[in-house]
Design a protein around this motif. Structure first.
Motif, PDB file in Angstrom:
ATOM      1  N   ARG A   2      -3.581  -9.758   2.919  1.00 28.67           N
ATOM      2  CA  ARG A   2      -2.833 -10.505   1.913  1.00 28.67           C
ATOM      3  C   ARG A   2      -1.739 -11.316   2.607  1.00 28.67           C
ATOM      4  N   GLN A  31      -5.089  -4.573   6.006  1.00 29.93           N
ATOM      5  CA  GLN A  31      -5.896  -3.525   5.393  1.00 29.93           C
ATOM      6  C   GLN A  31      -5.544  -2.148   5.940  1.00 29.93           C
ATOM      7  N   GLU A  97      -5.357 -13.506  -0.868  1.00 33.33           N
ATOM      8  CA  GLU A  97      -6.001 -12.391  -0.188  1.00 33.33           C
ATOM      9  C   GLU A  97      -7.294 -12.867   0.461  1.00 33.33           C
TER      10      GLU A  97
END
Length: 231
Positions: A2, A31, A97
């Motif tokens: 993101r 992540q 994202e």
């Protein structure tokens, strides 16, 4: 991953405290849970960050904070040390994202990759009593070439270059900053290893407490027998 560009302030609290005043910054949420705060300068080094394992909670501001213009609060807490990174967001300019998939990893220069393999196989070059933990020890910002332990069982991070220059010392410095936040590793010493180390790089490394090691590539390959040398 993101990516958020926002007007924000950032406060870090833990073994040390740090504050970034209100400005527009790039916030990266990976992540693996890591959060990095970047400005539009300072090369690729983040202004502040939180490495995994950590978790992030997003919350509404208090009435007082809302009156000051804050729209959202991000609180990132390290799950082992309880260090916290608090991002107060005043305005979001961009929010997206992206799924980057599985990264194939860094393909190193052939000589550097071979040096890493040879040094791992002959870890005693670092000193008596050294043992290999693993090659390519992953951190939130990339892999350290070698993680080892010395005769006192203390952690040692080794960065290997064909030619040792200032950017290599800066790279190892960033790894050490991250690794020393991990209580399972800290304290972590650094070793900067290369076939040739530039004087400026050596000066910077020694100033930061990083040991310099000039690696004899031919000797490690077994092609150069020191007993046959005149000098």
């Amino acid at each position: 991953m993101r990516l958020v560009i926002a007007q924000c302030t950032v406060d870090y609290a833990g073994r040390l405290t740090a504050h970034l005043p209100l400005a527009e910054r790039l916030l990266i949420l990976k992540q693996d849970g890591s959060v990095l705060v970047h400005s539009d300068g300072g090369s690729y080094k983040p202004l502040n960050w939180m490495s995994p394992p950590c978790r992030m909670e997003e919350s509404e501001p208090t009435p007082t904070q809302a009156d000051a213009g804050i729209e959202r609060i991000w609180t990132v807490r390290h799950t082992k040390t309880d260090d916290t990174l608090e991002v107060s967001i005043y305005r979001i300019l961009h929010d997206s994202e992206h799924d980057l998939g599985v990264d194939p990893g860094l393909e190193k220069d052939g000589v550097e990759a071979h040096l890493q393999k040879l040094l791992a196989e002959h870890i005693e070059v670092l000193g008596p009593g050294y043992s290999l933990v693993r090659r390519e020890y992953m951190t939130a910002i990339g892999p350290v070439d070698i993680l080892a332990r010395d005769a006192q069982n203390a952690s040692v991070a080794v960065e290997i270059k064909r030619r040792g220059e200032i950017d290599g010392v800066e790279q190892l410095t960033r790894y050490l900053e991250l690794m020393n936040r991990d209580p399972l590793l800290a304290p972590v010493r650094g070793v900067f290893a290369a076939q040739e180390i530039k004087p400026q790089a050596r000066t910077l490394a020694e100033d930061r407490g990083i040991e310099c090691l000039v690696v004899d590539y031919d000797a490690l390959r077994g092609m150069d027998d020191p007993s046959t040398r005149l000098f």
